[in-house]
Design a protein around this motif. Structure first.
Motif, PDB file in Angstrom:
ATOM      1  N   ASP A 310       0.810  -1.230   0.000  1.00 45.11           N
ATOM      2  CA  ASP A 310       0.000   0.000   0.000  1.00 45.11           C
ATOM      3  C   ASP A 310       0.841   1.277   0.000  1.00 45.11           C
ATOM      4  OD1 ASP A 310       0.884   0.399   2.607  1.00 45.11           O
ATOM      5  OD2 ASP A 310      -1.009  -0.148   3.557  1.00 45.11           O
ATOM      6  N   TYR A 311       2.177   1.141   0.071  1.00 50.72           N
ATOM      7  CA  TYR A 311       3.106   2.278  -0.010  1.00 50.72           C
ATOM      8  C   TYR A 311       2.862   3.308   1.097  1.00 50.72           C
ATOM      9  CZ  TYR A 311       4.293   0.339  -4.563  1.00 50.72           C
ATOM     10  OH  TYR A 311       4.708  -0.506  -5.563  1.00 50.72           O
ATOM     11  N   ASN A 312       2.314   2.858   2.212  1.00 48.44           N
ATOM     12  CA  ASN A 312       1.986   3.770   3.310  1.00 48.44           C
ATOM     13  C   ASN A 312       2.861   3.455   4.523  1.00 48.44           C
ATOM     14  OD1 ASN A 312       0.806   5.616   5.002  1.00 48.44           O
ATOM     15  ND2 ASN A 312      -1.158   4.563   5.160  1.00 48.44           N
ATOM     16  N   VAL A 313       4.141   3.817   4.424  1.00 45.92           N
ATOM     17  CA  VAL A 313       5.076   3.568   5.524  1.00 45.92           C
ATOM     18  C   VAL A 313       4.703   4.400   6.742  1.00 45.92           C
ATOM     19  CG1 VAL A 313       7.479   3.787   6.266  1.00 45.92           C
ATOM     20  CG2 VAL A 313       6.961   2.956   3.967  1.00 45.92           C
ATOM     21  N   LEU A 314       4.404   5.666   6.524  1.00 48.16           N
ATOM     22  CA  LEU A 314       4.076   6.543   7.650  1.00 48.16           C
ATOM     23  C   LEU A 314       2.840   6.051   8.393  1.00 48.16           C
ATOM     24  CD1 LEU A 314       4.559   9.076   9.309  1.00 48.16           C
ATOM     25  CD2 LEU A 314       3.300  10.389   7.582  1.00 48.16           C
ATOM     26  N   GLY A 315       1.842   5.566   7.656  1.00 46.54           N
ATOM     27  CA  GLY A 315       0.626   5.068   8.297  1.00 46.54           C
ATOM     28  C   GLY A 315       0.898   3.923   9.260  1.00 46.54           C
ATOM     29  N   LYS A 316       1.880   3.081   8.937  1.00 44.93           N
ATOM     30  CA  LYS A 316       2.200   1.963   9.826  1.00 44.93           C
ATOM     31  C   LYS A 316       2.772   2.459  11.152  1.00 44.93           C
ATOM     32  CE  LYS A 316       0.953  -0.670   6.476  1.00 44.93           C
ATOM     33  NZ  LYS A 316       0.581   0.471   5.612  1.00 44.93           N
ATOM     34  N   ILE A 317       3.651   3.471  11.071  1.00 47.03           N
ATOM     35  CA  ILE A 317       4.235   3.996  12.306  1.00 47.03           C
ATOM     36  C   ILE A 317       3.217   4.833  13.078  1.00 47.03           C
ATOM     37  CG2 ILE A 317       6.097   5.387  13.282  1.00 47.03           C
ATOM     38  CD1 ILE A 317       7.018   2.729  12.135  1.00 47.03           C
ATOM     39  N   GLN A 318       2.350   5.549  12.364  1.00 49.53           N
ATOM     40  CA  GLN A 318       1.263   6.258  13.050  1.00 49.53           C
ATOM     41  C   GLN A 318       0.406   5.276  13.847  1.00 49.53           C
ATOM     42  OE1 GLN A 318      -0.152   8.060   9.353  1.00 49.53           O
ATOM     43  NE2 GLN A 318      -0.098  10.083  10.329  1.00 49.53           N
ATOM     44  N   MET A 319       0.090   4.136  13.253  1.00 50.15           N
ATOM     45  CA  MET A 319      -0.709   3.131  13.943  1.00 50.15           C
ATOM     46  C   MET A 319       0.016   2.596  15.168  1.00 50.15           C
ATOM     47  SD  MET A 319      -2.141  -0.569  12.618  1.00 50.15           S
ATOM     48  CE  MET A 319      -0.493  -1.240  12.544  1.00 50.15           C
ATOM     49  N   ILE A 320       1.309   2.324  15.023  1.00 58.19           N
ATOM     50  CA  ILE A 320       2.087   1.776  16.129  1.00 58.19           C
ATOM     51  C   ILE A 320       2.143   2.768  17.283  1.00 58.19           C
ATOM     52  CG2 ILE A 320       4.437   1.115  16.797  1.00 58.19           C
ATOM     53  CD1 ILE A 320       4.655  -0.084  13.888  1.00 58.19           C
ATOM     54  N   VAL A 321       2.377   4.042  16.966  1.00 60.97           N
ATOM     55  CA  VAL A 321       2.426   5.067  18.008  1.00 60.97           C
ATOM     56  C   VAL A 321       1.063   5.225  18.675  1.00 60.97           C
ATOM     57  CG1 VAL A 321       2.721   7.539  18.435  1.00 60.97           C
ATOM     58  CG2 VAL A 321       4.356   6.321  16.981  1.00 60.97           C
ATOM     59  N   SER A 322       0.020   5.314  17.873  1.00 58.36           N
ATOM     60  CA  SER A 322      -1.329   5.476  18.409  1.00 58.36           C
ATOM     61  C   SER A 322      -1.714   4.302  19.303  1.00 58.36           C
ATOM     62  CB  SER A 322      -2.318   5.608  17.243  1.00 58.36           C
ATOM     63  OG  SER A 322      -3.644   5.715  17.700  1.00 58.36           O
ATOM     64  N   ASN A 323      -1.451   3.089  18.839  1.00 57.28           N
ATOM     65  CA  ASN A 323      -1.779   1.912  19.648  1.00 57.28           C
ATOM     66  C   ASN A 323      -0.996   1.898  20.958  1.00 57.28           C
ATOM     67  OD1 ASN A 323      -3.529   1.022  17.686  1.00 57.28           O
ATOM     68  ND2 ASN A 323      -2.205  -0.593  16.919  1.00 57.28           N
ATOM     69  N   PHE A 324       0.273   2.270  20.898  1.00 53.24           N
ATOM     70  CA  PHE A 324       1.082   2.335  22.120  1.00 53.24           C
ATOM     71  C   PHE A 324       0.481   3.309  23.123  1.00 53.24           C
ATOM     72  CE2 PHE A 324       4.252   5.118  24.165  1.00 53.24           C
ATOM     73  CZ  PHE A 324       4.716   4.247  25.145  1.00 53.24           C
ATOM     74  N   LEU A 325       0.130   4.516  22.659  1.00 52.45           N
ATOM     75  CA  LEU A 325      -0.401   5.521  23.566  1.00 52.45           C
ATOM     76  C   LEU A 325      -1.720   5.077  24.191  1.00 52.45           C
ATOM     77  CD1 LEU A 325       0.397   8.732  21.479  1.00 52.45           C
ATOM     78  CD2 LEU A 325       1.453   8.080  23.661  1.00 52.45           C
ATOM     79  N   VAL A 326      -2.560   4.422  23.407  1.00 52.42           N
ATOM     80  CA  VAL A 326      -3.860   3.981  23.929  1.00 52.42           C
ATOM     81  C   VAL A 326      -3.684   2.811  24.901  1.00 52.42           C
ATOM     82  CG1 VAL A 326      -6.083   2.961  23.295  1.00 52.42           C
ATOM     83  CG2 VAL A 326      -5.157   4.855  21.959  1.00 52.42           C
TER      84      VAL A 326
END
Length: 394
Positions: A310-326
């Motif tokens: 999907d060529y969405n590298v940033l989206g993967k890290i956004q998800m990881i950060v968001s999941n960590f914070l939650v």
């Protein structure tokens, strides 16, 4: 074909009846693949008749649940179909859970998911840094016109760099995530501008330069006002929680947990109290920080390489950060309600509820990615500043 698995993969064995919340209970939809369905349609005898009576079809064939449980769950916690017909006649979902697999050209990557408490016990128990084991696989590779081998190699090289950054135990978890967001943002700019050759330069920069130098430069920008101001960490995380509230509720445990979090933390605490409890909780976890690192490594292994398609590298890290914070929010709530105690079982329980809700619904994952695109709270700059302030208050 080659099979890649995490170093702990072979430790996993289903504990069946000993599991507190096994995959046969709790309202899980139990899908039946086509081959298994046709086998059941031709199965003779009383068991075959009961199986056929228990099958329904919505989008796919699945078992009709009995008070949220699989109709073939025995009182001893074992599966009647498995006991009488053998594992080879279970559906793919039943025989493979909690394993997940992704195919990348001639590579198959498989792991164990956090919706299983035994998998969680294995993943969170070890203080070892994450490594991948590669072995031969009997499966034949499937031709995939969407797979770009050259781009895939860049993503795998980038992922190796991400793992190395996560190994930096001399930096806080928040600091490591800030660096990963910066790296992902730089890579995404290359992808969006079709400058794929420059991705190698970005990876080399983050691999060879000391991550603390990247962090120091970013922190100077935070201080000089180059990034938008954040007045309240609690308020920003409350905005992040909106997308998790919008998800389809898959279990009553999740519904209770997120309502409890909002009521007791985000509506029940002042900013000052929140910051104090946040700091005190993290201090209480000194010596167990590797559990968060293991969590992040799991997310990276499971999701990062999907950007090959999907060529969405940033989206993967956004998800990881968001999941960590939650997840950290749920941890603080559990610690607070347990009179400032947080056990290893608490770690398993909070992640278990989260994973069942978020990771096992494509619709819920899509809600997250939509939020990353359209909600300002998820911009790279905002998440980096949020992590920096949260780290400072902790």
């Amino acid at each position: 074909m080659k099979l890649r698995v995490p170093y702990y993969y072979d430790e996993f064995h289903c504990i069946a009846g000993e599991c507190k919340d096994n995959c046969c209970v709790g309202g899980w939809e139990i899908d039946i693949d086509e081959d298994t369905y046709h086998y059941y349609q031709n199965l003779e005898g009383e068991l075959g008749e009961r199986i056929r009576e228990s099958i329904t079809k919505t989008d796919e064939y699945c078992f009709k649940l009995n008070n949220g449980n699989c109709p073939f769950l025995l009182e001893n916690g074992l599966c009647e179909i498995h006991s009488k017909l053998g594992e080879e006649h279970l559906g793919v979902v039943c025989s493979q859970f909690p394993r997940f697999s992704e195919y990348y050209g001639e590579i198959k990557e498989t792991g164990i998911g956090l919706a299983c408490e035994e998998a969680e016990r294995i993943i969170f128990s070890s203080d070892k840094h994450f490594t991948v084991v590669e072995k031969d696989c009997e499966e034949e590779p499937v031709e995939d016109s969407e797979y770009d081998e050259s781009f895939a190699q860049k993503i795998f090289k980038a992922r190796d760099c991400v793992f190395k950054i996560l190994e930096r135990d001399d930096m806080s978890i928040h600091e490591r995530l800030i660096v990963l967001l910066s790296m992902a943002n730089d890579m995404q700019e290359c992808i969006n501008s079709d400058d794929f050759e420059d991705i190698d330069r970005v990876i080399t920069m983050y691999r060879r330069e000391q991550p603390e130098i990247v962090l120091q430069n970013l922190c100077e920008e935070f201080d000089d006002g180059s990034f938008s101001e954040i007045s309240s960490v609690k308020d920003e995380i409350r905005k992040i929680l909106y997308i998790y509230e919008d998800m389809e509720v898959l279990s009553p445990e999740w519904d209770d947990a997120i309502k409890d979090l909002i009521t007791n933390v985000h509506e029940g605490m002042s900013d000052d109290d929140y910051n104090i409890f946040n700091e005190e909780f993290l201090r209480s976890q000194v010596g167990r920080e590797y559990e968060y690192r293991n969590l992040l490594e799991y997310f990276v292994y499971r999701y990062y390489a999907k950007s090959i398609y999907d060529y969405n590298v940033l989206g993967k890290i956004q998800m990881i950060v968001s999941n960590f914070l939650v997840i950290k929010e749920f941890d603080i709530l559990r610690w607070f309600k347990n009179h400032k105690r947080f056990s290893f079982q608490d770690r398993i329980d909070t992640v278990h509820v989260f994973s069942r809700q978020v990771e096992y619904s494509e619709d819920n994952i899509e809600i997250m990615y939509d939020g990353f695109l359209f909600d300002d709270v998820f911009t790279c700059d905002n998440l980096m500043k949020l992590l920096w302030i949260d780290s400072a208050t902790s």
